[in-house]
Write an enzyme that holds these catalytic residues in place. Structure first.
Site, PDB file in Angstrom:
ATOM      1  N   SER A 153       5.439   8.393   7.011  1.00 33.30           N
ATOM      2  CA  SER A 153       5.117   9.822   7.004  1.00 33.30           C
ATOM      3  C   SER A 153       5.486  10.370   8.370  1.00 33.30           C
ATOM      4  CB  SER A 153       3.611   9.988   6.761  1.00 33.30           C
ATOM      5  OG  SER A 153       3.184  11.273   7.147  1.00 33.30           O
ATOM      6  N   TYR A 166      -5.209   7.989   7.715  1.00 34.48           N
ATOM      7  CA  TYR A 166      -3.899   8.069   7.058  1.00 34.48           C
ATOM      8  C   TYR A 166      -2.795   7.949   8.101  1.00 34.48           C
ATOM      9  CZ  TYR A 166      -0.002  10.007   4.345  1.00 34.48           C
ATOM     10  OH  TYR A 166       1.210  10.203   3.728  1.00 34.48           O
TER      11      TYR A 166
HETATM   12  P1  NDP Z   1       0.415  10.642  -5.049  1.00 32.43           P
HETATM   13  O1  NDP Z   1      -1.011  10.707  -4.627  1.00 32.43           O
HETATM   14  O2  NDP Z   1       0.970  11.729  -5.883  1.00 32.43           O
HETATM   15  O3  NDP Z   1       0.704   9.250  -5.743  1.00 32.43           O
HETATM   16  C1  NDP Z   1       0.196   8.068  -5.164  1.00 32.43           C
HETATM   17  C2  NDP Z   1       0.312   6.941  -6.126  1.00 32.43           C
HETATM   18  O4  NDP Z   1      -0.356   5.799  -5.553  1.00 32.43           O
HETATM   19  C3  NDP Z   1      -0.354   7.223  -7.460  1.00 32.43           C
HETATM   20  O5  NDP Z   1       0.440   6.678  -8.494  1.00 32.43           O
HETATM   21  C4  NDP Z   1      -1.667   6.471  -7.333  1.00 32.43           C
HETATM   22  O6  NDP Z   1      -2.195   6.056  -8.583  1.00 32.43           O
HETATM   23  C5  NDP Z   1      -1.253   5.276  -6.519  1.00 32.43           C
HETATM   24  N1  NDP Z   1      -2.418   4.635  -5.910  1.00 32.43           N
HETATM   25  C6  NDP Z   1      -3.328   5.195  -5.098  1.00 32.43           C
HETATM   26  N2  NDP Z   1      -4.309   4.315  -4.821  1.00 32.43           N
HETATM   27  C7  NDP Z   1      -3.992   3.165  -5.488  1.00 32.43           C
HETATM   28  C8  NDP Z   1      -4.631   1.913  -5.631  1.00 32.43           C
HETATM   29  N3  NDP Z   1      -5.801   1.651  -5.035  1.00 32.43           N
HETATM   30  N4  NDP Z   1      -4.036   0.969  -6.373  1.00 32.43           N
HETATM   31  C9  NDP Z   1      -2.864   1.223  -6.997  1.00 32.43           C
HETATM   32  N5  NDP Z   1      -2.220   2.404  -6.920  1.00 32.43           N
HETATM   33  C10 NDP Z   1      -2.793   3.373  -6.171  1.00 32.43           C
HETATM   34  O7  NDP Z   1       1.234  10.510  -3.682  1.00 32.43           O
HETATM   35  P2  NDP Z   1       2.753  10.831  -3.311  1.00 32.43           P
HETATM   36  O8  NDP Z   1       3.643  10.541  -4.457  1.00 32.43           O
HETATM   37  O9  NDP Z   1       2.779  12.135  -2.641  1.00 32.43           O
HETATM   38  O10 NDP Z   1       2.974   9.749  -2.149  1.00 32.43           O
HETATM   39  C11 NDP Z   1       3.756   8.602  -2.278  1.00 32.43           C
HETATM   40  C12 NDP Z   1       3.957   8.033  -0.906  1.00 32.43           C
HETATM   41  O11 NDP Z   1       4.646   8.973  -0.087  1.00 32.43           O
HETATM   42  C13 NDP Z   1       2.661   7.713  -0.180  1.00 32.43           C
HETATM   43  O12 NDP Z   1       2.835   6.518   0.562  1.00 32.43           O
HETATM   44  C14 NDP Z   1       2.488   8.881   0.770  1.00 32.43           C
HETATM   45  O13 NDP Z   1       1.734   8.540   1.896  1.00 32.43           O
HETATM   46  C15 NDP Z   1       3.936   9.190   1.119  1.00 32.43           C
HETATM   47  N6  NDP Z   1       4.173  10.543   1.605  1.00 32.43           N
HETATM   48  C16 NDP Z   1       4.084  11.630   0.758  1.00 32.43           C
HETATM   49  C17 NDP Z   1       4.370  12.897   1.214  1.00 32.43           C
HETATM   50  C18 NDP Z   1       4.286  14.096   0.327  1.00 32.43           C
HETATM   51  O14 NDP Z   1       4.512  15.230   0.813  1.00 32.43           O
HETATM   52  N7  NDP Z   1       3.997  13.966  -0.953  1.00 32.43           N
HETATM   53  C19 NDP Z   1       4.789  13.130   2.615  1.00 32.43           C
HETATM   54  C20 NDP Z   1       4.829  11.933   3.418  1.00 32.43           C
HETATM   55  C21 NDP Z   1       4.535  10.699   2.923  1.00 32.43           C
HETATM   56  P3  NDP Z   1      -3.032   7.082  -9.514  1.00 32.43           P
HETATM   57  O15 NDP Z   1      -2.038   8.102  -9.968  1.00 32.43           O
HETATM   58  O16 NDP Z   1      -3.523   6.223 -10.581  1.00 32.43           O
HETATM   59  O17 NDP Z   1      -4.081   7.677  -8.630  1.00 32.43           O
END
Ligand code: NDP
Length: 253
Positions: A153, A166
């Site tokens: 990030s 985070y």
């Molecule tokens: P979302 O919250 O939309 O999706 C996160 C995913 O991780 C979901 O599928 C969620 O499952 C899964 N997840 C969370 N906790 C667990 C767990 N304990 N076990 C298994 N799966 C889990 O996030 P994003 O798509 O936005 O983010 C994806 C990555 O990108 C992350 O690493 C985030 O930090 C990074 N990021 C995102 C940005 C953004 O602007 N969106 C910017 C910078 C970095 P479920 O759907 O079941 O909750």
């Protein structure tokens, strides 16, 4: 935007694990990798979401994926060993691992940050990625060309007020990726890099910026070029680097 177009079928005969494949960026990456011919292991904690992405991948005519329900918050070390055993029996090797799942935690000053939330975020965002990578290394070593991608990030290189665990977890992720990259370079076919997706229209972004109009951010599908590049054969030899999905540039810099 990172400028790259993956050749058709460039991920054919590759098996790729995507964590957090049920939603957001992980969902787009899983669909994208499958469209390029990969067999994708859809790992996540919500089975219905994994089933719906499974159906979409089948509908687009891609190789049949596998569903692997797995909660990174609760999993014990033996669950990761079991994962390696099951994947080895099913596929024999692993060509890609996209660490995408993460928790946002609280947006609050460190002086008031709850220790319980801190531990939870660090566990899912850092410890789980470490334990899973370690468990799956023998399977990745069995591939002729394997790629591990960690998700970072902008707050993983620059601390910002109220981003708490985070942000710290993303600094740790950057460090872990660099160490894995350095240790695996020259002794294996495994490359390790990080991607900073940049602002992307997902549930996490909406939670972090509740007042923001989601339409101003790119959709996950639009930031896929760098995910394709780093997972495919064109990035062979590229390791220990950090990529911004939304920065100008491409494989040649
Ligand atoms: P979302 O919250 O939309 O999706 C996160 C995913 O991780 C979901 O599928 C969620 O499952 C899964 N997840 C969370 N906790 C667990 C767990 N304990 N076990 C298994 N799966 C889990 O996030 P994003 O798509 O936005 O983010 C994806 C990555 O990108 C992350 O690493 C985030 O930090 C990074 N990021 C995102 C940005 C953004 O602007 N969106 C910017 C910078 C970095 P479920 O759907 O079941 O909750």
């Amino acid at each position: 935007m990172f400028d790259y177009k993956a050749p058709d079928n460039s991920l054919a005969n590759r098996t790729i694990v995507v964590t957090g494949a049920g939603a957001g960026i992980g969902r787009a990456a899983a669909k994208n990798y499958a469209a390029l011919g990969a067999t994708v292991v859809l790992l996540g904690r919500t089975e219905e979401k994994l089933e719906s992405i499974y159906d979409e991948i089948i509908d687009q005519g891609s190789p049949t994926p596998a569903i692997y329900p797995f909660d990174l918050s609760r999993a014990k070390e033996e669950d990761y060993t079991e994962m390696a055993t099951i994947l080895e029996a099913e596929f024999g090797k692993l060509d890609g691992l996209l660490h995408n799942a993460s928790l946002l935690g609280e947006r609050t000053p460190l002086s008031q940050y709850e220790a319980r939330t801190w531990r939870h975020v660090m566990h899912v965002n850092v410890n789980a990625g470490f334990i899973m990578t370690q468990a799956l290394l023998p399977l990745l070593e069995a591939s002729e060309d394997a790629s591990i991608i960690f998700t970072s990030s902008s707050v993983g290189t620059q601390g910002k007020a109220y981003w708490g665990a985070y942000s710290v977890s993303k600094f740790a992720t950057e460090g872990m990726a660099q160490i894995f990259a350095a240790e695996l370079e020259n002794i294996s076919n495994i490359r390790v890099n990080t991607i900073n997706p940049g602002p992307t229209r997902t549930n996490m972004r909406a939670k972090a910026y509740p007042g923001e109009d989601p339409a101003i951010n790119l959709a996950p599908e639009e930031i896929m070029p760098v995910y394709q590049y780093l997972m495919g054969p064109d990035s062979k030899g590229v390791t220990g680097q950090r990529f911004d999905a939304q920065a100008l540039g491409g494989p040649q810099g």
